[in-house]
Every structure is written in structure tokens, then in C-alpha cells.
Write an enzyme that holds these catalytic residues in place. Structure first.
Site, short mmCIF file in Angstrom:
data_model
loop_
_atom_site.label_atom_id
_atom_site.label_comp_id
_atom_site.label_asym_id
_atom_site.label_seq_id
_atom_site.Cartn_x
_atom_site.Cartn_y
_atom_site.Cartn_z
N VAL A 46 0.84 -1.20 0.00
CA VAL A 46 0.00 0.00 0.00
C VAL A 46 0.87 1.25 0.00
O VAL A 46 1.95 1.29 0.60
CB VAL A 46 -0.94 0.01 1.21
CG1 VAL A 46 -1.95 -1.12 1.14
CG2 VAL A 46 -0.17 -0.05 2.53
N GLU B 288 0.52 -6.28 7.96
CA GLU B 288 1.87 -5.78 7.71
C GLU B 288 1.82 -4.40 7.04
O GLU B 288 1.23 -4.25 5.96
CB GLU B 288 2.63 -6.78 6.83
CG GLU B 288 3.95 -6.29 6.30
CD GLU B 288 4.90 -5.84 7.38
OE1 GLU B 288 5.46 -4.74 7.25
OE2 GLU B 288 5.07 -6.59 8.37
N HIS C 49 3.93 -2.71 5.31
CA HIS C 49 4.52 -2.64 3.98
C HIS C 49 3.76 -3.50 2.97
O HIS C 49 4.14 -3.52 1.79
CB HIS C 49 5.98 -3.09 4.02
CG HIS C 49 6.88 -2.14 4.73
ND1 HIS C 49 7.12 -2.24 6.09
CD2 HIS C 49 7.56 -1.06 4.29
CE1 HIS C 49 7.94 -1.27 6.45
NE2 HIS C 49 8.22 -0.54 5.38
N GLU C 50 2.72 -4.18 3.44
CA GLU C 50 1.93 -5.01 2.52
C GLU C 50 0.52 -4.44 2.40
O GLU C 50 0.32 -3.46 1.70
CB GLU C 50 1.97 -6.47 2.98
CG GLU C 50 3.39 -7.03 2.94
CD GLU C 50 3.48 -8.49 3.33
OE1 GLU C 50 2.54 -9.25 3.01
OE2 GLU C 50 4.48 -8.86 3.96
N MET C 51 -0.45 -5.00 3.11
CA MET C 51 -1.81 -4.50 2.99
C MET C 51 -2.12 -3.37 3.97
O MET C 51 -3.06 -2.60 3.75
CB MET C 51 -2.81 -5.64 3.15
CG MET C 51 -2.75 -6.62 1.99
SD MET C 51 -3.92 -7.96 2.18
CE MET C 51 -4.08 -8.47 0.46
#
Length: 322
Positions: free
Chosen positions: A84, A124, A126-128
């Protein structure tokens, strides 16, 4: 179970062997993938919809499939995935294909099951970059999805447990079948080339199969990256992600230890390793030989081994109609 085979002057006649024994004799440490059920089922079909839905991310920009595309080898082709807001992750996304065959999930094995794994990317940053509260509210606001949950999970509806259950059912269907090598193990002599057969022989002779074996051709054990050489000192720039299992257990003996990846469909999943540092299959074979086996493998050997690895590419079932 007793297998009967006919002795001839040339030895055992493969045509008379029971298929299971024949596969064992040809594959040795590598076993063919059993065929999964032909239908995904309602839970898996719902999980497929969730896996491809951007509702699970904070800004609605990515889905699980953004970093783990079943149509593209189960990964995203990047050294490090983008989450994201354009955030770059710290590790190479492992392939979702054959994840169900592994002893645990993530490179460091911090999730014991596929169900447990689902929460990790959702939370996370750095992810969702989302939360269960946010995800459940968005799913509940989608009438068709809410109706599917109510029908499939009538006593629970939409919850962290049912979301994880549906997605994990779908992920268990992502075990590609009918790889050329599997057809060879089952008796089709023409399924793979002489080059691939020789590559498999060298794969075993060099010792690659000591870590990459079984149905998944890996994925069933942990190993240190750099058994026969200090990979990280040579590469430089050590990060937290390079610590591997150490971040889970805190034990010094787990420093730089990772889950051995499955080599099934590996020809589709470049770049390679947890750090995405090997751009090609040839480079990955060379690095593995040097740091895991302590030897330099020549170009011809690498070409032959790559031909064997390419024969491990299986077929993923087409997406369900949603």
C-alpha cells in the site's frame, strides 16, 4: 503391499512394474503430485474471490494476488514486493503455488498453517497495511460477499476465522498438476527430454536432493543459507530479513536459516531466494552450488539441471466463475 516385476537378462522390465513402484524407482527422493479434487468447492471459490479482492488492503490498492499471482507462477516477479502507498517490502514474495505442501508458511516459517498465515499480510504495514476491523467492515458492506459468507458459514458469517478458512481452502487448491516430470515418474518415457533426465541425475548426484525432495521438491525442512560459505558476508548489506528463523526463535543456531523453498514451478518464479538476488535460474543454481554444496558447477551442468527444473512446471486449474 507387494510389487511384482519380471527379471530379464537386461534387468527389471519397467513396463511390468506397479505404477507406484515405477514412480519411486524413477524419482527416488522426488514424488509425483497427487491430483487434487476437480472442483474447488464453495469455500475455496469464496476464498478465490477474497484472494483477488482489493477490499483486504487499507487503501484498496492491492489484493493477495497482487504479490502472489497464480497465473504468474505464484509470485510477482519483483525482488521485493510493493504494498500500500508504494511501500517496498523487505523480502521476496514466496510463491503461493504449492504452499499447501510446505511444513510452514513464510520464509522464516513463523506461521504454522495457511490459516495462520492469512493475518500476516493484512496487518503488515509494507503489505496491505490494514486490520481485521477494517477488513470485516468492508466485506460486510458488500452485499454479494456478505450473502456468500452467510450461506457458507451460517453460524459465524464474516469473521477473521472464516476469512482465513476460505482463503486457505483456495490456497490448498493451488498445487499445479501434470508437470512433465510427474508424467515421466508415472511411466510416460517421452514426457521429458534426455536433457532433463540427465539434469535430474546430476541434481541427485551433486546433492541438491538432500534438501529438495518429496512431493514439493523442497518446502519440508529448514536450512542455513550458506552451509559451505558465508553468503551474507560476500553479498554484504545484511538486513533484518536476512536473519531468517532467528527472528522467530531468537536462537543463534537459527541465524540465516530459512524454509527450503519448493522447486515446483520454479522456472516461473524469478527472481530467486528470500532477497530476490538471483535474476535467473542459471544464477540461482550457481549460487546454490557454491554456498550450499561447496562446489563450482559448470555451465553444462547448470544447463542440464535447469532443464530438469523446467520439467517441474505444472498446470494450475483455471479460476472459478464468481
Amino acid at each position: 503391499m507387494v510389487f511384482a516385476a519380471r527379471d530379464t537378462q537386461a534387468g527389471i522390465d519397467d513396463r511390468d512394474l506397479h505404477p507406484m513402484l515405477q514412480a519411486w524407482q524413477r524419482g527416488g527422493p522426488v514424488s509425483p503430485v497427487p491430483h487434487p479434487p476437480p472442483s474447488l468447492g464453495e469455500k475455496a471459490a469464496l476464498g478465490e474471490a477474497l484472494f483477488h479482492s482489493r477490499l483486504l488492503s487499507h487503501d484498496g490498492s492491492i489484493a493477495c494476488a497482487s504479490c502472489h499471482s497464480p497465473e504468474a507462477g505464484g509470485g510477482d516477479g519483483r525482488p521485493h514486493s510493493v504494498g500500500v502507498g508504494g511501500a517496498v517490502g523487505e523480502i521476496n514474495a514466496p510463491s503461493v503455488l504449492n504452499a499447501a505442501l510446505g511444513l510452514a508458511q513464510f520464509w522464516d516459517g513463523r506461521a504454522a498453517t495457511l490459516e495462520e498465515q492469512v493475518a500476516g499480510p493484512i496487518h503488515e504495514p509494507h503489505e496491505m497495511g490494514s486490520s481485521w476491523e477494517e477488513v470485516l467492515a468492508r466485506l460486510a458492506a458488500d452485499p454479494p460477499l456478505r450473502a456468500r459468507f452467510d450461506r457458507i458459514y451460517p453460524h459465524e458469517g464474516i469473521s477473521p476465522a472464516t476469512v482465513a478458512d476460505a482463503i486457505s481452502h483456495y490456497e490448498r487448491s493451488l498445487v499445479p498438476v501434470d508437470a512433465d516430470f510427474d508424467r515421466y515418474l508415472r511411466g510416460d518415457e517421452r514426457a521429458i527430454s534426455a536433457t532433463a533426465r540427465e539434469g535430474f541425475a546430476r541434481f541427485k548426484a551433486f546433492g541438491c536432493a538432500s534438501c529438495h525432495q518429496g512431493v514439493g521438491v523442497g518446502g519440508n525442512m529448514y536450512q542455513r543459507f550458506g552451509v559451505m560459505g558465508d553468503y551474507f558476508a560476500d553479498r554484504g548489506g545484511v538486513t533484518e530479513a536476512d536473519l531468517g528463523r532467528y527472528r522467530v526463535t531468537g536462537r543463534d543456531e537459527d541465524r540465516h536459516v530459512f524454509k527450503v523453498p519448493s522447486l515446483r514451478n520454479v522456472a516461473l518464479t524469478a527472481p530467486y531466494f528470500h532477497d530476490g538476488s538471483a535474476a535467473t535460474l542459471d544464477e540461482a543454481i550457481r549460487v546454490m552450488a557454491r554456498y550450499q554444496l561447496g562446489r563450482e558447477i559448470g555451465e553444462d551442468d547448470r544447463r542440464l539441471i535447469a532443464a530438469f527444473l523446467e520439467s517441474l512446471t505444472g498446470r494450475v486449474a483455471p479460476r472459478a466463475t464468481r
